[in-house]
Design a protein around this motif. Structure first.
Motif, PDB file in Angstrom:
ATOM      1  N   VAL A  33       9.141  -1.867   7.887  1.00  0.00           N
ATOM      2  CA  VAL A  33       7.282  -1.567   7.608  1.00  0.00           C
ATOM      3  C   VAL A  33       6.993  -0.259   6.991  1.00  0.00           C
ATOM      4  CG1 VAL A  33       5.167  -1.623   8.544  1.00  0.00           C
ATOM      5  CG2 VAL A  33       7.400  -2.989   9.193  1.00  0.00           C
ATOM      6  N   LEU A  55       4.972   5.173  12.940  1.00  0.00           N
ATOM      7  CA  LEU A  55       5.391   3.998  13.264  1.00  0.00           C
ATOM      8  C   LEU A  55       5.768   4.183  14.872  1.00  0.00           C
ATOM      9  CD1 LEU A  55       5.405   1.425  12.197  1.00  0.00           C
ATOM     10  CD2 LEU A  55       8.157   1.062  12.130  1.00  0.00           C
ATOM     11  N   LYS A 108      -3.722   1.117   4.882  1.00  0.00           N
ATOM     12  CA  LYS A 108      -3.145   2.311   4.587  1.00  0.00           C
ATOM     13  C   LYS A 108      -3.000   2.822   3.786  1.00  0.00           C
ATOM     14  CE  LYS A 108      -3.433   2.306   9.747  1.00  0.00           C
ATOM     15  NZ  LYS A 108      -4.308   3.242  10.112  1.00  0.00           N
ATOM     16  N   GLU A 153      -0.103  -7.501   6.220  1.00  0.00           N
ATOM     17  CA  GLU A 153       0.066  -6.771   4.955  1.00  0.00           C
ATOM     18  C   GLU A 153      -1.478  -6.164   4.260  1.00  0.00           C
ATOM     19  OE1 GLU A 153       2.248  -6.552   1.163  1.00  0.00           O
ATOM     20  OE2 GLU A 153       2.624  -7.156   3.156  1.00  0.00           O
ATOM     21  N   ASP A 155       8.512  -0.581   2.862  1.00  0.00           N
ATOM     22  CA  ASP A 155       7.525  -1.368   2.372  1.00  0.00           C
ATOM     23  C   ASP A 155       6.283  -0.012   2.193  1.00  0.00           C
ATOM     24  OD1 ASP A 155       8.596  -3.408   2.696  1.00  0.00           O
ATOM     25  OD2 ASP A 155       7.537  -4.485   3.719  1.00  0.00           O
ATOM     26  N   PHE A 156       6.084   0.647   3.106  1.00  0.00           N
ATOM     27  CA  PHE A 156       5.296   1.102   2.643  1.00  0.00           C
ATOM     28  C   PHE A 156       5.666   2.312   1.877  1.00  0.00           C
ATOM     29  CE2 PHE A 156       3.003   5.168   4.251  1.00  0.00           C
ATOM     30  CZ  PHE A 156       0.772   5.098   4.595  1.00  0.00           C
ATOM     31  N   LEU A 173       0.818   3.709  11.683  1.00  0.00           N
ATOM     32  CA  LEU A 173       0.907   2.367  11.562  1.00  0.00           C
ATOM     33  C   LEU A 173       1.601   1.415  13.059  1.00  0.00           C
ATOM     34  CD1 LEU A 173       2.879   2.437   7.997  1.00  0.00           C
ATOM     35  CD2 LEU A 173       1.059   2.220   8.872  1.00  0.00           C
ATOM     36  N   ASP A 196      -4.063  -4.761   5.781  1.00  0.00           N
ATOM     37  CA  ASP A 196      -3.943  -3.055   6.991  1.00  0.00           C
ATOM     38  C   ASP A 196      -2.895  -2.286   6.170  1.00  0.00           C
ATOM     39  OD1 ASP A 196      -5.668  -4.814   8.538  1.00  0.00           O
ATOM     40  OD2 ASP A 196      -4.408  -5.250  10.248  1.00  0.00           O
ATOM     41  N   LEU A 197      -1.400  -2.779   5.611  1.00  0.00           N
ATOM     42  CA  LEU A 197      -0.598  -2.007   5.191  1.00  0.00           C
ATOM     43  C   LEU A 197      -1.646  -1.204   3.936  1.00  0.00           C
ATOM     44  CD1 LEU A 197       2.420  -1.244   6.240  1.00  0.00           C
ATOM     45  CD2 LEU A 197       3.460  -3.303   4.765  1.00  0.00           C
ATOM     46  N   ASN A 198      -2.019  -2.219   3.208  1.00  0.00           N
ATOM     47  CA  ASN A 198      -2.123  -1.642   1.752  1.00  0.00           C
ATOM     48  C   ASN A 198      -3.374  -1.135   1.899  1.00  0.00           C
ATOM     49  OD1 ASN A 198      -0.561  -3.922   0.548  1.00  0.00           O
ATOM     50  ND2 ASN A 198      -2.006  -5.492   0.166  1.00  0.00           N
ATOM     51  N   ILE A 223       2.073  -4.601  12.266  1.00  0.00           N
ATOM     52  CA  ILE A 223       0.622  -4.956  11.179  1.00  0.00           C
ATOM     53  C   ILE A 223       0.520  -5.242  10.103  1.00  0.00           C
ATOM     54  CG2 ILE A 223       2.046  -3.095   9.103  1.00  0.00           C
ATOM     55  CD1 ILE A 223      -0.742  -1.918   9.253  1.00  0.00           C
TER      56      ILE A 223
END
Length: 164
Positions: free
Chosen positions: A131, A115, A97, A91, A134-135, A85, A93-95, A89
């Motif tokens: 980040v 990260l 990944k 939202e 959240d992940f 990550l 893109d995070l979803n 990044i």
């Protein structure tokens, strides 16, 4: 030790069907084993007197090798998959990944979430720890944090593994 390698004078003998024969002279035990076309195998050399058993040694070796092979076949190696990550990044893109990491976890692998920081991003390292939080929160239904976020060089690293 098998057959002629047994140097003790007296041994405790166990028969071919698992019955206790008793304490016998080793030559006599070897003769009894040969009469039944079996081998005399020492199974407890530390005991007083040593314990020997009459078995078919080649068949015994074959059986143990087969059991070890079956055990190796049933083993599963756990791989560590990596998801990289960046601090800024988005939202969606995070979803994406997180979904990739979910697939890895469902297959039974561990996930290393990295990260990575470049240039000036290094000075804002503490502000971007959320980040990774959240992940981990997105995967909290199937994953648990194995090792919390830790700084390794120019990156923050966290390990996730499947919930049991």
């Amino acid at each position: 030790m098998i057959n002629g390698q047994i140097g003790d004078r007296e041994i405790r003998l166990i028969g071919s069907h698992g019955e206790q024969v008793g304490i016998v002279n080793s030559r006599e035990a070897l003769r009894m084993a040969r009469d039944e076309d079996l081998d005399l195998v020492m199974i407890a050399p530390a005991a007083k007197p040593p314990v020997c058993k009459m078995i078919d040694y080649s068949k015994y070796r074959y059986e143990t090798a087969r059991k070890e092979k079956e055990a190796r076949k049933k083993q599963r190696t756990i791989e560590t998959k990596e998801v990289r990550l960046s601090p800024n990044i988005e939202e969606n893109d995070l979803n994406t990944k997180a979904n990739a990491a979910r697939k890895f976890l469902e297959k039974g692998n561990k996930v290393k979430v990295t990260l990575r920081f470049r240039g000036r991003e290094m000075s804002h390292m503490s502000q971007t720890r959320n980040v990774l939080d959240d992940f981990a929160a997105k995967l909290s239904d199937i994953a648990v944090v194995d090792k919390p976020a830790k700084v390794e060089g120019r990156s923050l690293v966290m390990f996730l593994s499947e919930k049991r």
